[in-house]
Design a protein around this motif. Structure first.
Motif, mmCIF file in Angstrom:
data_model
loop_
_atom_site.group_PDB
_atom_site.id
_atom_site.type_symbol
_atom_site.label_atom_id
_atom_site.label_comp_id
_atom_site.label_asym_id
_atom_site.label_seq_id
_atom_site.Cartn_x
_atom_site.Cartn_y
_atom_site.Cartn_z
ATOM 1 N N VAL A 1 40.310 53.101 43.112
ATOM 2 C CA VAL A 1 39.612 51.601 42.308
ATOM 3 C C VAL A 1 39.977 51.638 40.983
ATOM 4 O O VAL A 1 39.872 52.856 40.355
ATOM 5 C CB VAL A 1 38.153 51.554 42.656
ATOM 6 C CG1 VAL A 1 37.789 50.436 41.770
ATOM 7 C CG2 VAL A 1 37.703 51.638 43.956
ATOM 8 N N SER A 2 40.673 50.510 40.499
ATOM 9 C CA SER A 2 40.968 50.661 39.154
ATOM 10 C C SER A 2 40.746 49.335 38.568
ATOM 11 O O SER A 2 40.166 48.402 39.136
ATOM 12 C CB SER A 2 42.282 50.920 38.867
ATOM 13 O OG SER A 2 43.186 49.873 39.602
ATOM 14 N N GLY A 3 40.871 49.152 37.382
ATOM 15 C CA GLY A 3 40.708 47.829 36.661
ATOM 16 C C GLY A 3 39.414 47.349 36.751
ATOM 17 O O GLY A 3 39.112 45.931 37.018
ATOM 18 N N VAL A 4 38.298 47.968 36.590
ATOM 19 C CA VAL A 4 37.036 47.506 36.794
ATOM 20 C C VAL A 4 36.674 46.752 35.173
ATOM 21 O O VAL A 4 36.795 47.393 34.352
ATOM 22 C CB VAL A 4 36.034 48.582 37.072
ATOM 23 C CG1 VAL A 4 34.532 48.088 37.158
ATOM 24 C CG2 VAL A 4 36.417 49.297 38.274
ATOM 25 N N ARG A 5 36.127 45.500 35.426
ATOM 26 C CA ARG A 5 35.668 44.760 34.373
ATOM 27 C C ARG A 5 34.357 44.316 34.701
ATOM 28 O O ARG A 5 34.271 43.644 35.749
ATOM 29 C CB ARG A 5 36.613 43.578 34.089
ATOM 30 C CG ARG A 5 38.154 44.020 34.099
ATOM 31 C CD ARG A 5 38.506 44.599 32.695
ATOM 32 N NE ARG A 5 38.644 43.824 31.670
ATOM 33 C CZ ARG A 5 38.686 44.067 30.445
ATOM 34 N NH1 ARG A 5 38.840 45.298 30.029
ATOM 35 N NH2 ARG A 5 38.522 43.130 29.274
#
Lengths: 91, 91
Positions: free
Chosen positions: A36-40
């Motif tokens: 999981v990446s790019g959590v905003r």
């Protein structure tokens, strides 16, 4: 005179650091969700407005831009749907 | 192996008081938006996941229910779309 349901989505602009999102991302990585990446993390606001469609649209645009979001740091978009009616999307 | 964009919407359950929403509603009413009611403030989380669709769906369900929301007080739903692909909606 109708009743409308509005949904407003407020997100930090891509160039703004999101420490809350980074924290969630790190927590997920420790929980074996390393892909999981790019959590905003943003805000999701629901509201009900009454009036004519044209009035409500103009009002919602004003509320979204001037009350619910900070245009310097945040992007905001909204969706408007008449109670049990069709849907309208704006940005 | 593909890349997916996920959107997660977390809202307080209807029976739970939302003081933040009440505050926004009162502020709007002082700003001549007296026709606005039922303001509820929730969270909107964007994330990117990589893997096969089946894996990512199961993982996103788990993350939504166990990490990003508190099922006692909150409802959560998610949308998943492959990067430049079709869309999938879940709750």
């Amino acid at each position: 005179m109708s009743t409308f349901k509005a949904k407003v989505f407020v997100t930090l602009k891509p160039s703004i650091l999101d420490p809350q999102g980074r924290t969630v991302e790190r927590a997920l990585s420790h929980l074996d969700h390393g892909n999981v990446s790019g959590v905003r993390v943003g805000k999701y606001i629901e509201l009900t407005l009454s009036g004519s469609r044209a009035e409500v649209e103009a009002q919602l645009k004003d509320i979204t831009e001037n009350v619910l979001s900070n245009p310097v740091m945040e992007d905001a978009r909204w969706e408007l749907s008449e109670q049990q009616g069709e849907e309208l999307v704006g940005a």
